[in-house]
Design an enzyme around this catalytic site. Structure first.
Site, PDB file in Angstrom:
ATOM      1  N   ASP A 283       0.940  -0.977   0.027  1.00 57.81           N
ATOM      2  CA  ASP A 283       0.110   0.122  -0.107  1.00 57.81           C
ATOM      3  C   ASP A 283       0.928   1.439   0.108  1.00 57.81           C
ATOM      4  O   ASP A 283       1.812   1.265   0.903  1.00 57.81           O
ATOM      5  CB  ASP A 283      -0.957  -0.026   1.205  1.00 57.81           C
ATOM      6  CG  ASP A 283      -1.956  -1.039   1.148  1.00 57.81           C
ATOM      7  OD1 ASP A 283      -1.721  -1.722   0.202  1.00 57.81           O
ATOM      8  OD2 ASP A 283      -2.828  -1.073   2.097  1.00 57.81           O
TER       9      ASP A 283
ATOM     10  N   ASP B 283     -15.125  -3.694  -1.196  1.00 53.52           N
ATOM     11  CA  ASP B 283     -14.603  -3.429   0.099  1.00 53.52           C
ATOM     12  C   ASP B 283     -15.992  -3.603   0.957  1.00 53.52           C
ATOM     13  O   ASP B 283     -16.761  -2.636   0.744  1.00 53.52           O
ATOM     14  CB  ASP B 283     -13.866  -2.265   0.115  1.00 53.52           C
ATOM     15  CG  ASP B 283     -12.616  -2.290  -0.612  1.00 53.52           C
ATOM     16  OD1 ASP B 283     -12.218  -3.376  -0.762  1.00 53.52           O
ATOM     17  OD2 ASP B 283     -12.407  -1.318  -1.327  1.00 53.52           O
TER      18      ASP B 283
END
Length: 233
Positions: A8, A128
């Site tokens: 990330d 998500d």
């Protein structure tokens, strides 16, 4: 089952967040060096997310991503703020194996259809989920669409791969949402990649036993709870 180390990227650095909270950030150095580390330890593929892109909708870390793609000899899938066909084409041209759509996929179903028609199996969509509902905008907002319903819609337009993340599990080192993953995997024929909370050998084993296509491992690798080479073996 493919194990994807997660990288990330925020402000040009490799970071991990807790439950997608941008105020709870741990920094783990240089994303390019981290990509090479996972590759050397036997990774078969990498999972990159531009966190700034996910939050602001623009490719903020494109130069870091480009360097990783130039150095990597394994497939790299990338997500975070990808909201145009031009962006997709640019990333694929740079060597990205799979482009992951997020917020844009929920807000603009026509865009997903066009992307799949244009780029086929190179398109994946990240679902998500927060308490069963789809979250958007770097996990800062929650929609009224059930994750299961969204998965079915994506399959109907030809999406081949989805990444399913339970936000409540992400970064908590407490195991994945096996029930949620099982439900998703049972209702669609797409390849399902699990993400969020994968912490132990048992977690990885259970996901493999369920027959999932892949598993994304993040914080457990960075904190040393899991060793990539051991997991792959």
């Amino acid at each position: 089952m493919i194990v994807f180390p997660a990288i990330d990227i925020r402000n040009g650095k490799c970071v991990r967040l807790v439950q997608g909270d941008y105020s709870q950030e741990d920094v783990y150095g240089n994303p390019v060096q981290m990509a090479m580390k996972w590759q050397e330890e036997g990774a078969k593929a990498l999972h990159l997310v531009d966190l700034d892109g996910a939050l602001y909708g623009t490719a903020k870390n494109i130069f870091v991503i480009k360097e990783i793609l130039q150095l990597s000899i394994i497939p790299v899938q990338i997500g975070g703020g990808i909201r145009s066909l031009t962006q997709i084409e640019r990333l694929l041209h740079m060597g990205t194996a799979r482009v992951i759509l997020g917020t844009k996929a929920l807000l603009d179903p026509t865009f997903v259809k066009e992307a799949v028609q244009e780029f086929g199996e190179s398109i994946a969509v990240s679902i998500d989920a927060k308490e069963g509902y789809v979250a958007t905008n770097g996990w800062t907002k929650t929609s009224t669409i059930l994750a299961l319903d969204f998965a079915k819609q994506l399959e109907d337009v030809g999406v081949a791969t989805i990444i399913y993340t339970d936000i409540a599990k992400d970064g908590m080192l407490a195991g994945p949402n096996l029930q949620g993953l099982k439900q998703i995997d049972e209702v669609v024929q797409m390849d399902v990649i699990a993400s969020g909370g994968i912490t132990s050998f048992h977690d990885v084993y259970e996901l493999k036993r369920m027959g999932l296509y892949g598993a994304i491992v993040g914080k457990a690798l960075y904190t040393g709870k899991l060793t990539l080479s051991d997991v792959i073996e």
